[in-house]
Design a protein around this motif. Structure first.
Motif, PDB file in Angstrom:
ATOM      1  N   ARG A 119       0.835  -1.210   0.000  1.00  0.00           N
ATOM      2  CA  ARG A 119       0.000   0.000   0.000  1.00  0.00           C
ATOM      3  C   ARG A 119       0.867   1.257   0.000  1.00  0.00           C
ATOM      4  N   LEU A 120       1.932   1.250   0.791  1.00  0.00           N
ATOM      5  CA  LEU A 120       2.819   2.416   0.830  1.00  0.00           C
ATOM      6  C   LEU A 120       3.495   2.632  -0.524  1.00  0.00           C
ATOM      7  N   SER A 121       3.925   1.536  -1.159  1.00  0.00           N
ATOM      8  CA  SER A 121       4.553   1.642  -2.479  1.00  0.00           C
ATOM      9  C   SER A 121       3.599   2.282  -3.479  1.00  0.00           C
ATOM     10  N   SER A 122       2.348   1.840  -3.448  1.00  0.00           N
ATOM     11  CA  SER A 122       1.359   2.379  -4.387  1.00  0.00           C
ATOM     12  C   SER A 122       1.093   3.855  -4.121  1.00  0.00           C
ATOM     13  N   GLN A 123       0.995   4.223  -2.845  1.00  0.00           N
ATOM     14  CA  GLN A 123       0.744   5.620  -2.501  1.00  0.00           C
ATOM     15  C   GLN A 123       1.887   6.526  -2.948  1.00  0.00           C
ATOM     16  N   LEU A 124       3.105   5.989  -2.944  1.00  0.00           N
ATOM     17  CA  LEU A 124       4.269   6.785  -3.344  1.00  0.00           C
ATOM     18  C   LEU A 124       4.578   6.651  -4.833  1.00  0.00           C
ATOM     19  N   GLY A 125       3.747   5.892  -5.559  1.00  0.00           N
ATOM     20  CA  GLY A 125       3.924   5.771  -6.997  1.00  0.00           C
ATOM     21  C   GLY A 125       5.111   4.924  -7.419  1.00  0.00           C
ATOM     22  N   ARG A 184       9.600  -0.952  -5.741  1.00  0.00           N
ATOM     23  CA  ARG A 184       8.557  -1.106  -4.730  1.00  0.00           C
ATOM     24  C   ARG A 184       9.149  -1.729  -3.469  1.00  0.00           C
ATOM     25  N   PHE A 185       8.635  -1.309  -2.315  1.00  0.00           N
ATOM     26  CA  PHE A 185       9.204  -1.753  -1.044  1.00  0.00           C
ATOM     27  C   PHE A 185       9.143  -3.271  -0.883  1.00  0.00           C
ATOM     28  N   GLU A 186       8.026  -3.874  -1.313  1.00  0.00           N
ATOM     29  CA  GLU A 186       7.887  -5.313  -1.104  1.00  0.00           C
ATOM     30  C   GLU A 186       8.915  -6.107  -1.903  1.00  0.00           C
ATOM     31  N   ALA A 187       9.445  -5.519  -2.992  1.00  0.00           N
ATOM     32  CA  ALA A 187      10.459  -6.213  -3.787  1.00  0.00           C
ATOM     33  C   ALA A 187      11.738  -6.426  -2.991  1.00  0.00           C
ATOM     34  N   HIS A 188      11.989  -5.574  -2.004  1.00  0.00           N
ATOM     35  CA  HIS A 188      13.193  -5.692  -1.175  1.00  0.00           C
ATOM     36  C   HIS A 188      13.007  -6.684  -0.026  1.00  0.00           C
ATOM     37  N   HIS A 189      11.795  -7.233   0.088  1.00  0.00           N
ATOM     38  CA  HIS A 189      11.490  -8.151   1.191  1.00  0.00           C
ATOM     39  C   HIS A 189      10.881  -9.459   0.686  1.00  0.00           C
ATOM     40  N   ALA A 190      10.996  -9.713  -0.611  1.00  0.00           N
ATOM     41  CA  ALA A 190      10.291 -10.841  -1.222  1.00  0.00           C
ATOM     42  C   ALA A 190      10.893 -12.181  -0.812  1.00  0.00           C
ATOM     43  N   SER A 212      15.582   1.156   7.620  1.00  0.00           N
ATOM     44  CA  SER A 212      15.770   0.764   6.223  1.00  0.00           C
ATOM     45  C   SER A 212      14.617   1.234   5.349  1.00  0.00           C
ATOM     46  N   LEU A 213      13.387   1.218   5.881  1.00  0.00           N
ATOM     47  CA  LEU A 213      12.253   1.701   5.088  1.00  0.00           C
ATOM     48  C   LEU A 213      12.335   3.214   4.914  1.00  0.00           C
ATOM     49  N   ARG A 214      12.790   3.904   5.932  1.00  0.00           N
ATOM     50  CA  ARG A 214      12.984   5.354   5.793  1.00  0.00           C
ATOM     51  C   ARG A 214      13.994   5.661   4.692  1.00  0.00           C
ATOM     52  N   PHE A 215      15.127   4.958   4.720  1.00  0.00           N
ATOM     53  CA  PHE A 215      16.162   5.221   3.718  1.00  0.00           C
ATOM     54  C   PHE A 215      15.697   4.806   2.321  1.00  0.00           C
ATOM     55  N   LEU A 216      14.991   3.672   2.223  1.00  0.00           N
ATOM     56  CA  LEU A 216      14.473   3.239   0.923  1.00  0.00           C
ATOM     57  C   LEU A 216      13.504   4.264   0.338  1.00  0.00           C
ATOM     58  N   SER A 217      12.760   4.941   1.209  1.00  0.00           N
ATOM     59  CA  SER A 217      11.770   5.920   0.746  1.00  0.00           C
ATOM     60  C   SER A 217      12.382   7.285   0.465  1.00  0.00           C
TER      61      SER A 217
END
Length: 244
Positions: free
Chosen positions: A48-54, A60-66, A145-150
């Motif tokens: 959801r966060l990835s989609s909101q940030l386009g 996408r964030f989930e790609a880093h946690h797959a 890590s999510l802060r830096f990724l974003s």
């Protein structure tokens, strides 16, 4: 962020116990189910966060946690021992209790706690504010890590654990935390532009937790670079020593 737990989740937590022999496999199953559900919820939030940030594709964030990973994601039972101050020591700040100010190492943290003690640093008031334990809900923190990724669009939560009353913590405090972390070898850049792998950041920051005065005298890494030396807190702050 506060997450409403599905009805069956509190039941899972209430049945969680430590035992040996024939009960061991049952306990493992309970933990496995809990971890699976927390991970699924975490991945949904990342999506959801990835989609909101386009974000698209590999960004996408989930790609880093797959799956299949591996990663240093973990489930922890945290215990903060009780602390009862003597009359002779009634005016001194508590020591060796709670947890110093910090941000979480990974991406998302699911926290379940029924007792008071968790505080966050308000970016608005510049004061430490208690978080009321939300019955039937989990508190979710954004980690480093999510802060830096974003690219800083998502903020890590600077928080700590302290006694509700300054002089005493008259019972042991327990919480359960699920820490979602990036896949091993995943790369992000901190606010200075330095590249880190998820493993290197994890290991370095845990070294800082163990020896902050030697590795992080200004407290920049403990707080995920969310606080600089020039930041001032209204009313000051009590330094709480990390329990070994």
């Amino acid at each position: 962020m506060v997450w409403h737990l599905p009805p069956q989740w509190p039941a899972i937590a209430s049945r969680t116990h430590f035992c040996s022999g024939c009960c061991f496999s049952s306990s493992v199953l309970i933990f496995s189910v809990a971890i699976s559900r927390w991970r699924s919820a975490s991945m949904m939030i990342l999506s959801r966060l990835s989609s909101q940030l386009g974000l698209t594709g590999a960004s996408r964030f989930e790609a880093h946690h797959a799956d299949p990973g591996p990663s240093l994601s973990t489930l922890g039972l945290l215990r903060y021992p009780k602390h009862d101050k003597s009359a002779a020591d009634a005016t001194a700040a508590p020591r060796n209790v709670g947890h110093n100010k910090h941000t979480d190492v990974g991406s998302l943290t699911f926290l379940l706690a029924a007792q008071w003690g968790l505080q966050y640093l308000s970016l608005t008031t510049k004061r430490w504010e208690f978080i009321e334990p939300p019955a039937g809900h989990a508190v979710i923190n954004v980690g480093d890590s999510l802060r830096f990724l974003s690219g800083g669009k998502l903020a890590s939560v600077v928080h700590r654990v302290v006694p509700l009353r300054r002089q005493t913590q008259d019972e042991d405090r327990y919480s359960i935390a699920y820490f979602l972390r990036m896949n091993d070898g995943g790369v992000f850049h901190d606010t200075t532009g330095k590249a880190w792998t998820a493993n290197d950041w994890h290991d370095f920051k845990f070294g800082v937790f163990k020896n902050p005065s030697a590795l992080d005298a200004k407290g920049r890494f403990l707080t995920g670079m969310m606080m600089e030396e020039s930041d001032k807190l209204e009313g000051g702050e009590v330094q709480i020593a990390v329990t070994a």
